[in-house]
Design a protein around this motif. Structure first.
Motif, PDB file in Angstrom:
ATOM      1  N   PRO A  56      13.734  -2.862   9.069  1.00 30.89           N
ATOM      2  CA  PRO A  56      12.181  -3.175   8.374  1.00 30.89           C
ATOM      3  C   PRO A  56      12.174  -2.254   7.511  1.00 30.89           C
ATOM      4  O   PRO A  56      13.159  -0.852   7.696  1.00 30.89           O
ATOM      5  CB  PRO A  56      11.251  -2.575   9.576  1.00 30.89           C
ATOM      6  CG  PRO A  56      12.256  -3.675  10.813  1.00 30.89           C
ATOM      7  CD  PRO A  56      13.841  -2.835  10.759  1.00 30.89           C
ATOM      8  N   GLU A  57      11.647  -2.078   6.166  1.00 27.13           N
ATOM      9  CA  GLU A  57      11.117  -0.966   5.342  1.00 27.13           C
ATOM     10  C   GLU A  57      10.353   0.228   6.291  1.00 27.13           C
ATOM     11  O   GLU A  57       9.209  -0.398   6.896  1.00 27.13           O
ATOM     12  CB  GLU A  57      10.258  -1.147   3.912  1.00 27.13           C
ATOM     13  CG  GLU A  57      11.369  -2.899   3.335  1.00 27.13           C
ATOM     14  CD  GLU A  57      11.931  -2.209   2.279  1.00 27.13           C
ATOM     15  OE1 GLU A  57      12.176  -0.893   1.705  1.00 27.13           O
ATOM     16  OE2 GLU A  57      12.946  -2.751   2.359  1.00 27.13           O
ATOM     17  N   LEU A  58      10.901   1.136   6.136  1.00 30.94           N
ATOM     18  CA  LEU A  58      10.353   2.161   6.545  1.00 30.94           C
ATOM     19  C   LEU A  58       8.605   2.751   5.489  1.00 30.94           C
ATOM     20  O   LEU A  58       7.919   2.974   6.313  1.00 30.94           O
ATOM     21  CB  LEU A  58      11.071   3.774   6.053  1.00 30.94           C
ATOM     22  CG  LEU A  58      10.503   5.215   6.620  1.00 30.94           C
ATOM     23  CD1 LEU A  58      11.124   5.131   7.801  1.00 30.94           C
ATOM     24  CD2 LEU A  58      11.447   6.485   5.749  1.00 30.94           C
ATOM     25  N   GLY A  59       8.700   2.832   4.133  1.00 32.50           N
ATOM     26  CA  GLY A  59       7.337   2.376   3.261  1.00 32.50           C
ATOM     27  C   GLY A  59       7.302   3.616   3.506  1.00 32.50           C
ATOM     28  O   GLY A  59       5.708   4.091   2.686  1.00 32.50           O
ATOM     29  N   CYS A  60       8.080   4.460   3.501  1.00 35.85           N
ATOM     30  CA  CYS A  60       7.765   6.051   2.879  1.00 35.85           C
ATOM     31  C   CYS A  60       8.976   7.295   2.382  1.00 35.85           C
ATOM     32  O   CYS A  60       9.533   6.088   3.146  1.00 35.85           O
ATOM     33  CB  CYS A  60       6.750   6.561   4.076  1.00 35.85           C
ATOM     34  SG  CYS A  60       7.316   6.660   5.347  1.00 35.85           S
ATOM     35  N   GLU A  61       8.677   7.924   2.104  1.00 37.05           N
ATOM     36  CA  GLU A  61       9.441   9.487   2.035  1.00 37.05           C
ATOM     37  C   GLU A  61       9.757   9.876   3.522  1.00 37.05           C
ATOM     38  O   GLU A  61       8.779   9.784   4.150  1.00 37.05           O
ATOM     39  CB  GLU A  61       9.933  10.155   0.878  1.00 37.05           C
ATOM     40  CG  GLU A  61      11.396  11.150   0.742  1.00 37.05           C
ATOM     41  CD  GLU A  61      11.316  12.063  -0.605  1.00 37.05           C
ATOM     42  OE1 GLU A  61      11.943  13.151  -0.394  1.00 37.05           O
ATOM     43  OE2 GLU A  61      10.232  11.622  -1.167  1.00 37.05           O
ATOM     44  N   LEU A 146       2.188   6.630   7.911  1.00 34.58           N
ATOM     45  CA  LEU A 146       1.850   6.158   6.696  1.00 34.58           C
ATOM     46  C   LEU A 146       0.989   7.269   5.274  1.00 34.58           C
ATOM     47  O   LEU A 146       0.738   7.052   4.500  1.00 34.58           O
ATOM     48  CB  LEU A 146       2.648   4.653   5.679  1.00 34.58           C
ATOM     49  CG  LEU A 146       3.290   3.859   6.457  1.00 34.58           C
ATOM     50  CD1 LEU A 146       3.108   2.919   6.050  1.00 34.58           C
ATOM     51  CD2 LEU A 146       5.071   4.432   5.808  1.00 34.58           C
ATOM     52  N   GLN A 147      -0.384   7.317   5.548  1.00 34.93           N
ATOM     53  CA  GLN A 147      -1.532   8.265   5.325  1.00 34.93           C
ATOM     54  C   GLN A 147      -0.627   9.589   5.256  1.00 34.93           C
ATOM     55  O   GLN A 147      -1.089  10.427   4.099  1.00 34.93           O
ATOM     56  CB  GLN A 147      -2.739   7.757   5.702  1.00 34.93           C
ATOM     57  CG  GLN A 147      -3.047   6.292   6.563  1.00 34.93           C
ATOM     58  CD  GLN A 147      -4.405   6.718   7.253  1.00 34.93           C
ATOM     59  OE1 GLN A 147      -5.112   8.061   7.654  1.00 34.93           O
ATOM     60  NE2 GLN A 147      -4.973   5.700   7.825  1.00 34.93           N
ATOM     61  N   ASP A 148       0.134   9.689   5.840  1.00 36.10           N
ATOM     62  CA  ASP A 148       0.477  11.811   5.625  1.00 36.10           C
ATOM     63  C   ASP A 148       1.830  11.353   6.468  1.00 36.10           C
ATOM     64  O   ASP A 148       1.851  12.476   6.915  1.00 36.10           O
ATOM     65  CB  ASP A 148      -0.482  12.755   6.181  1.00 36.10           C
ATOM     66  CG  ASP A 148      -0.199  13.751   5.323  1.00 36.10           C
ATOM     67  OD1 ASP A 148       0.912  14.266   4.727  1.00 36.10           O
ATOM     68  OD2 ASP A 148      -1.318  14.721   6.124  1.00 36.10           O
ATOM     69  N   PRO A 149       2.779  10.891   6.188  1.00 31.94           N
ATOM     70  CA  PRO A 149       3.846  11.196   7.028  1.00 31.94           C
ATOM     71  C   PRO A 149       4.803  12.556   7.578  1.00 31.94           C
ATOM     72  O   PRO A 149       4.783  13.065   8.185  1.00 31.94           O
ATOM     73  CB  PRO A 149       5.336  10.927   5.947  1.00 31.94           C
ATOM     74  CG  PRO A 149       4.598   9.526   4.797  1.00 31.94           C
ATOM     75  CD  PRO A 149       3.268  10.174   4.911  1.00 31.94           C
ATOM     76  N   GLN A 150       4.246  13.570   5.875  1.00 29.40           N
ATOM     77  CA  GLN A 150       5.076  14.936   6.231  1.00 29.40           C
ATOM     78  C   GLN A 150       4.316  15.804   7.207  1.00 29.40           C
ATOM     79  O   GLN A 150       4.045  16.384   8.173  1.00 29.40           O
ATOM     80  CB  GLN A 150       5.024  15.623   4.559  1.00 29.40           C
ATOM     81  CG  GLN A 150       5.635  16.459   5.175  1.00 29.40           C
ATOM     82  CD  GLN A 150       7.306  17.075   5.236  1.00 29.40           C
ATOM     83  OE1 GLN A 150       7.791  16.155   4.817  1.00 29.40           O
ATOM     84  NE2 GLN A 150       7.384  17.206   6.231  1.00 29.40           N
ATOM     85  N   GLY A 151       2.930  15.335   6.607  1.00 30.64           N
ATOM     86  CA  GLY A 151       1.613  16.461   7.755  1.00 30.64           C
ATOM     87  C   GLY A 151       2.096  15.878   8.887  1.00 30.64           C
ATOM     88  O   GLY A 151       2.186  16.702   9.464  1.00 30.64           O
TER      89      GLY A 151
END
Length: 286
Positions: A56-61, A146-151
């Protein structure tokens, strides 16, 4: 409904032999019927009994500078092709040593059930090396991530902490003893780790390998793939000479003798039986 097993593989860290051996261990310890699925970006050389599904697509970095395996957030999609209802997810590097049947009958089919993380005795934290969940139930986690992956990764560090705290309806844990943590439950404490080989706990059904120590390392008697497999006294002398990656005490604690029983289980052969009856205390071990 058939028992549904699921694993995930992307990149090159784990070769197809990990999928093939995981399937074989499941087959030796599960009463049919069951199905085994692998989400992957490369189905080459994976045995035909495994149903390979597109990754499946990750959808983010992917988040950076984090311990968590946030690529496993792909499991949180609302839909996974061909899958519905509860699935039992297994990391590629687990070792199955006993009956898997009860992992499908424990609790309610709508529960999210994780292994208990023994590293944090004062925190109610789950381990996603083996967990069961209904496909789609963790979709709210994906939306929030997905709204804030790194956070999210910076705040929770491990994806399993995010799942533990925010799974809809909360989480449950497998009964104590079913899941053994190799480093914490199998390797004797220092200094006994120099003289006694890792043991297989009597009630264990699955042994998990969080961190850099994987089944091939357990078999060889080393802490990770880049570490040398040394006899006890040679490892101690290396530490005293400064030939170590960390402080002396940590170097001495990070030692394990070869675990022959891991090799007895971690292979892709058929074994002596198609499965081990649920609750059989005499399940296969050396």
């Amino acid at each position: 409904m058939d028992k549904q097993f699921l694993t995930i593989r992307w990149g090159t860290k784990y070769g197809p032999e990990y999928v093939n051996r995981l399937y074989a261990m499941v087959a030796r310890h599960t009463t049919p019927p069951f199905r085994f699925y692998c989400l992957t970006d490369d189905p080459g050389h994976i045995r035909p009994e495994v149903t390979c599904l597109p990754l499946p697509e990750l959808g983010c970095e992917l988040p950076r500078n984090t311990y968590g395996i946030w690529g496993k957030s792909r499991l949180w999609h609302r839909e996974l092709p061909g899958l519905r209802g509860p699935v039992l997810f297994l990391d590629l590097d687990v070792v199955v040593v006993g009956s898997m049947d009860a992992f499908f009958t424990y609790g309610d089919p709508n529960d999210v059930i994780l292994a208990r993380n023994p590293n944090t005795p004062f925190e109610r934290l789950g381990q996603t090396s083996i967990f069961r969940y209904p496909v789609g139930k963790l979709a709210p986690l994906r939306e929030r991530f997905l709204q804030d992956p790194q956070g999210i990764a910076d705040r929770y560090r491990f994806e399993q902490r995010f799942v533990t705290r925010h799974a809809p309806g909360g989480v449950r844990f497998w009964p104590r003893g079913w899941v053994a943590h190799f480093k914490m439950h199998c390797i004797p404490p220092f200094p006994l780790n120099y003289w006694l080989a890792p043991r297989l706990p009597r009630q264990a059904r699955v042994v998990i390998f969080p961190g850099p120590l994987n089944p091939p390392d357990a078999i060889a008697g080393r802490w990770h793939a880049a570490a040398p497999a040394l006899p006890p006294l040679a490892h101690i002398r290396a530490g005293l000479r400064g030939e170590r990656e960390a402080g002396l005490l940590r170097h001495l604690r990070h030692y394990n003798r070869p675990a022959a029983w891991v090799a007895d289980h971690w292979h892709d052969g058929a074994g002596d039986a198609s499965h081990v009856p649920d609750g059989d205390a005499a399940h296969k071990r050396s």
